[in-house]
Scaffold this motif. Structure first.
Motif, short mmCIF file in Angstrom:
data_model
loop_
_atom_site.label_atom_id
_atom_site.label_comp_id
_atom_site.label_asym_id
_atom_site.label_seq_id
_atom_site.Cartn_x
_atom_site.Cartn_y
_atom_site.Cartn_z
N ILE A 6 -39.34 -42.54 2.99
CA ILE A 6 -39.76 -41.35 2.25
C ILE A 6 -40.49 -41.80 0.99
CG2 ILE A 6 -39.07 -39.18 1.16
CD1 ILE A 6 -36.53 -40.86 3.32
N GLY A 7 -41.81 -41.67 0.98
CA GLY A 7 -42.57 -42.00 -0.21
C GLY A 7 -42.39 -40.93 -1.28
N THR A 8 -42.33 -41.35 -2.54
CA THR A 8 -42.16 -40.40 -3.64
C THR A 8 -43.20 -40.65 -4.72
OG1 THR A 8 -40.57 -41.84 -4.78
CG2 THR A 8 -39.67 -40.24 -3.25
N VAL A 65 -42.52 -35.15 -4.23
CA VAL A 65 -42.93 -35.27 -5.63
C VAL A 65 -41.73 -34.85 -6.45
CG1 VAL A 65 -44.50 -34.48 -7.42
CG2 VAL A 65 -45.33 -34.75 -5.08
N THR A 66 -41.10 -35.84 -7.09
CA THR A 66 -39.86 -35.58 -7.81
C THR A 66 -39.72 -36.53 -8.99
OG1 THR A 66 -37.45 -35.46 -7.57
CG2 THR A 66 -38.57 -37.13 -6.29
N ALA A 67 -39.10 -36.05 -10.05
CA ALA A 67 -38.91 -36.87 -11.25
C ALA A 67 -37.97 -38.03 -10.93
CB ALA A 67 -38.34 -36.03 -12.38
N GLU A 97 -38.03 -48.01 -14.57
CA GLU A 97 -39.38 -48.49 -14.83
C GLU A 97 -40.31 -48.23 -13.65
OE1 GLU A 97 -41.65 -52.69 -16.02
OE2 GLU A 97 -39.47 -52.59 -15.91
N ARG A 98 -39.79 -48.33 -12.42
CA ARG A 98 -40.59 -48.18 -11.22
C ARG A 98 -40.33 -46.82 -10.56
NH1 ARG A 98 -42.72 -51.80 -13.39
NH2 ARG A 98 -43.26 -53.87 -12.56
N ILE A 99 -41.30 -46.37 -9.77
CA ILE A 99 -41.14 -45.14 -9.00
C ILE A 99 -40.55 -45.53 -7.64
CG2 ILE A 99 -42.23 -43.02 -8.19
CD1 ILE A 99 -42.60 -43.57 -11.21
N PRO A 100 -39.35 -45.07 -7.29
CA PRO A 100 -38.69 -45.56 -6.08
C PRO A 100 -39.01 -44.75 -4.83
CG PRO A 100 -37.16 -44.22 -7.34
CD PRO A 100 -38.47 -44.18 -8.09
N ALA A 101 -39.60 -45.41 -3.83
CA ALA A 101 -39.66 -44.83 -2.48
C ALA A 101 -38.26 -45.00 -1.88
CB ALA A 101 -40.71 -45.53 -1.64
N ARG A 102 -37.83 -44.03 -1.09
CA ARG A 102 -36.46 -44.02 -0.58
C ARG A 102 -36.44 -44.33 0.91
NH1 ARG A 102 -35.45 -39.22 -1.39
NH2 ARG A 102 -34.85 -38.33 0.61
N LEU A 103 -35.40 -45.05 1.33
CA LEU A 103 -35.22 -45.40 2.73
C LEU A 103 -33.92 -44.79 3.24
CD1 LEU A 103 -36.08 -49.21 2.50
CD2 LEU A 103 -37.64 -47.32 2.94
N ASN A 104 -33.95 -44.32 4.48
CA ASN A 104 -32.75 -43.80 5.15
C ASN A 104 -32.52 -44.55 6.45
OD1 ASN A 104 -32.16 -41.86 3.21
ND2 ASN A 104 -33.27 -40.23 4.28
N LEU A 105 -31.26 -44.71 6.81
CA LEU A 105 -30.90 -45.32 8.09
C LEU A 105 -30.41 -44.24 9.04
CD1 LEU A 105 -28.98 -48.47 6.82
CD2 LEU A 105 -31.23 -48.46 7.90
#
Length: 355
Positions: free
Chosen positions: A211-213, A338-340, A344-352
């Motif tokens: 999930i790109g953010t 698109v979420t706050a 320092e970095r913008i985190p893309a999230r991973l799901n299993l």
């Protein structure tokens, strides 16, 4: 013997379904006030399709294939239960989900995918403890609680379970960070992806959702800054027709930024400043000051943020695929967000998910 201190030797052997060897050995004293049991139970290769109806009712999935082997050690002494369950399940395969009202709401598929190794085997070490003097003690409930706790722990913290395979916490593998405005995988993030691949190779039944953010403030400002620089370059080269090899001088840079400032903000790039003696004078803004004021004036659409977020997810997928160790059918891109965010970095999230 019926003496309180006497213990009977137990030695039983047989076959489950006339195929799977079963041995029970040890000592018991069921007649004692303080029941004593010291038994070892070994079962080798029982076909699990025999309990498929039970699995369909309580797990929500029938079992279409699989074998069960057990190595159990149980000691009951002075009303204290100490049990060790070494459980091996080989090639466990579920059928289609049932509509049983008694089925657990636990994510059984994900738990199985996390536990099943590359050979299709699930090896569980499940200790149980209990106090027989408690009025509500039930052996079956003790074992069930231990099993439910194991599945819950694995399914609710899947990256921690995955990290245990490679000697780390695993939780850090759930996020891949990007600089604001960037879709480039940094070296540290690339190493994290390689570690993730190593862990996923140990659990081939798992699949990965990416999930790109994008951050609505930090990424917006970063994209706006890039737009300022792109517009500055476009004006200097007249859209790529002149000055292609020339270096932009400081004076020319300030003049072009001033023109862009006047166009976007509808005024000249000046500021009233008080000098010594209390007099106010108009001064021209510096190039850096003009840039800072231009950033909020640049238009960045919601769609641009979503594209950035999706491009980050694609960059992660490409990095996963680049090693040749991950098959494409195990990686799925999920709708970007698109979420706050913090840090320092913008985190893309991973799901299993389970396979």
């Amino acid at each position: 013997s019926s003496k309180q201190v006497a213990k009977a030797e137990v030695s039983l052997s047989g076959k489950v379904d006339r195929v799977a060897p079963l041995k029970i050995q040890g000592k018991i004293n069921p007649l004692s006030e303080l029941t004593y049991t010291d038994l070892k139970v070994v079962l080798d290769g029982m076909d699990l399709t025999a309990v498929s109806p039970y699995a369909g009712k309580y797990a929500g999935f029938p079992i279409t294939k699989g074998k069960l082997s057990l190595d159990l050690k149980y000691l009951v002494s002075k009303k204290k239960l100490v049990g060790e369950n070494d459980v091996l399940i080989d090639q466990l395969t579920f059928g289609k989900e049932t509509d049983s009202p008694d089925a657990t709401n636990l994510p059984v598929g994900l738990a199985v995918a996390l536990l099943k190794d590359r050979r299709g085997r699930i090896d569980i070490d499940l200790p149980v403890r209990g106090d027989l003097s408690e009025p509500d003690f039930h052996y079956g409930q003790v074992v069930l609680d231990a099993l439910v706790n194991l599945i819950t722990k694995v399914a609710t913290s899947p990256f921690a379970a995955l990290g245990s395979l490679i000697g780390g916490s695993g939780e850090e593998l759930q996020f891949i960070g990007f600089k604001p405005g960037s879709q480039e995988i940094e070296d540290a993030a690339e190493e994290k992806v390689k570690t993730l691949i190593k862990a996923l190779n140990e659990r081939p039944a798992l699949r990965l959702e990416v999930i790109g953010t994008a951050d609505p403030k930090r990424d917006r400002d970063a994209l706006a800054t890039l737009k300022v620089e792109a517009e500055l370059q476009r004006r200097f080269t007249h859209g790529g027709k002149t000055n292609l090899q020339a270096t932009l001088s400081k004076d020319r840079e300030l003049a072009l930024l001033g023109d862009l400032y006047a166009e976007k903000l509808g005024k000249q790039p000046t500021k009233r400043t008080q000098v010594s003696g209390g007099e106010f004078v108009e001064r021209v803004l510096t190039a850096e000051e003009i840039r800072q004021q231009l950033v909020p004036a640049m238009t960045v659409e919601e769609g641009e943020l979503r594209r950035l977020a999706q491009d980050r997810a694609k960059a992660i997928r490409e990095t996963l695929m680049a090693t040749g160790e991950m098959s494409e059918d195990r990686v799925f891109l999920v709708e970007a967000e698109v979420t706050a965010s913090e840090g320092e970095r913008i985190p893309a999230r991973l799901n299993l998910t389970g396979g």
